[in-house]
Design an enzyme around this catalytic site. Structure first.
Site, PDB file in Angstrom:
ATOM      1  N   SER A 185       0.870  -1.186   0.000  1.00 24.03           N
ATOM      2  CA  SER A 185       0.000   0.000   0.000  1.00 24.03           C
ATOM      3  C   SER A 185       0.903   1.231   0.000  1.00 24.03           C
ATOM      4  CB  SER A 185      -0.887  -0.005   1.245  1.00 24.03           C
ATOM      5  OG  SER A 185      -0.072   0.175   2.401  1.00 24.03           O
ATOM      6  N   GLY A 227     -10.398  -5.100   6.373  1.00 17.81           N
ATOM      7  CA  GLY A 227     -10.372  -5.263   7.834  1.00 17.81           C
ATOM      8  C   GLY A 227     -11.344  -6.353   8.266  1.00 17.81           C
ATOM      9  N   GLY A 282      -9.920  -9.953   1.833  1.00 21.32           N
ATOM     10  CA  GLY A 282      -9.953 -11.416   2.018  1.00 21.32           C
ATOM     11  C   GLY A 282     -10.049 -11.869   3.472  1.00 21.32           C
ATOM     12  N   ASP A 299      -0.699  -1.633  -4.141  1.00 24.90           N
ATOM     13  CA  ASP A 299      -2.085  -1.866  -3.720  1.00 24.90           C
ATOM     14  C   ASP A 299      -2.812  -0.522  -3.575  1.00 24.90           C
ATOM     15  OD1 ASP A 299      -4.242  -3.411  -2.816  1.00 24.90           O
ATOM     16  OD2 ASP A 299      -3.601  -3.267  -0.717  1.00 24.90           O
TER      17      ASP A 299
HETATM   18  P1  13P Z   1      -7.918  -7.314   4.408  1.00 29.08           P
HETATM   19  O1  13P Z   1      -7.030  -6.485   5.246  1.00 29.08           O
HETATM   20  O2  13P Z   1      -9.355  -7.231   4.817  1.00 29.08           O
HETATM   21  O3  13P Z   1      -7.466  -8.740   4.333  1.00 29.08           O
HETATM   22  O4  13P Z   1      -7.888  -6.708   2.931  1.00 29.08           O
HETATM   23  C1  13P Z   1      -6.702  -6.664   2.222  1.00 29.08           C
HETATM   24  C2  13P Z   1      -6.865  -5.978   0.913  1.00 29.08           C
HETATM   25  O5  13P Z   1      -7.883  -6.057   0.268  1.00 29.08           O
HETATM   26  C3  13P Z   1      -5.739  -5.183   0.415  1.00 29.08           C
HETATM   27  O6  13P Z   1      -6.066  -4.462  -0.718  1.00 29.08           O
END
Ligand code: 13P
Length: 287
Positions: free
Chosen positions: A49, A178, A209, A84
């Site tokens: 990210s 999250g 996910g 990301d």
């Molecule tokens: P989570 O933190 O919910 O697993 O999501 C990760 C995600 O989608 C990163 O883009």
């Protein structure tokens, strides 16, 4: 072996499995994910990210670390280094830094602006051999400062963006970054099926996910999802293992304060979590 994510995701879509994107935060995270992918003979995507990039002192540092680690560990499975939820400027920074894949998240722009910026970035990325992900609709919750309302994607807009030549597409289908709240309505398979029908064999991406039940993961894969992003679950595993180590007083025994010892349980916990997800997603032995 650092590659773009195009081929691994086309294979996954055709073979009805998904490749995991696991977000990285530091050296331990990166090493744990790379080693697990190699041990399981699985392709993998390292997600970065913009916040994590900043934390690691910039995308140049991240790219240099990942490249060097990939070589030093003798990683032979396909690995994509992927931005990301990238901003327009962030995409250019990662392209310059040597990432092999980018996500341009233009989902908060009006669709015409999303189309214009995505078109430009598709051309630049493809000219340099990188893969590119785009987003339509939005992912609920917050991913490192990127906040989304969680509206489901419009399948016609998905087709518009898919037709620009992006390599894989994230569509909002009721997924949330999250932990999922108690009253979460679940994934909208109606939206996913409609998007899938519009975009042909484009690999679809499931963000958020963490905490999605196994049966929903299987159904999502059957409807064209070929990339699943996991971040929070690795963080929680790391936190739980580190807490247990400290609560057991192990940091105060012998040289238990040595960072290499202190961080070891968390490192092993990330490895176990990534293994569990690769098995669930079906990417083991698909390198
Ligand atoms: P989570 O933190 O919910 O697993 O999501 C990760 C995600 O989608 C990163 O883009």
């Amino acid at each position: 072996m650092l590659v773009s994510a195009t081929e691994m995701l086309q294979k996954a879509r055709a073979g009805k499995y998904a490749v995991g994107q696991f977000n990285i935060n530091n050296l331990e995270w990166t090493k744990a994910i790379l080693l697990t992918a190699q041990e399981l003979n699985s392709p993998v995507i390292l997600g970065v990210s913009e916040g994590a990039g900043k934390y690691m002192t910039g995308f140049n540092t991240v790219a240099a670390m990942v490249k060097a680690m990939d070589e030093s560990l003798g990683i032979t499975v396909p690995v994509a280094l992927h931005l990301d939820h990238g901003s327009y400027e962030g995409c250019y920074k990662c392209i310059k830094a040597g990432f092999t894949s980018i996500m341009f998240d233009g989902s908060h722009f009006p669709i015409d602006e999303n189309v214009a910026k995505t078109t430009e970035l598709v051309n630049v990325a493809h000219g340099l051999g990188l893969s590119i992900e785009a987003e339509v609709g939005s992912i609920g919750g917050e991913e490192d400062g990127v906040v989304g309302a969680g509206e489901c994607a419009d399948p016609n807009e998905c087709k518009m963006i898919a037709d620009l030549g992006v390599d894989f597409l994230a569509a909002g289908i009721g997924n949330i970054h999250g932990k999922y709240p108690e009253n979460w309505a679940g994934l909208s398979f109606e939206t996913l099926a409609a998007v899938n029908e519009k975009v042909g064999d484009m690999p679809l991406v499931l963000h958020g996910g963490t905490g999605i039940p196994d049966d929903m993961i299987a159904k999502a894969i059957s409807l064209g999802v070929a990339k699943i992003n996991v971040n929070t679950e690795c963080q929680l595993s790391f936190q739980e293992a580190t807490r247990a180590y400290i609560e057991a007083g192990k940091d105060q025994q012998g040289k238990g304060f040595d960072p290499r010892k202190l961080l070891a349980p968390g490192f092993e916990a990330i490895k176990a979590k990534v293994k569990e997800k690769m098995e669930l997603f079906g990417s083991v032995n698909k390198a």
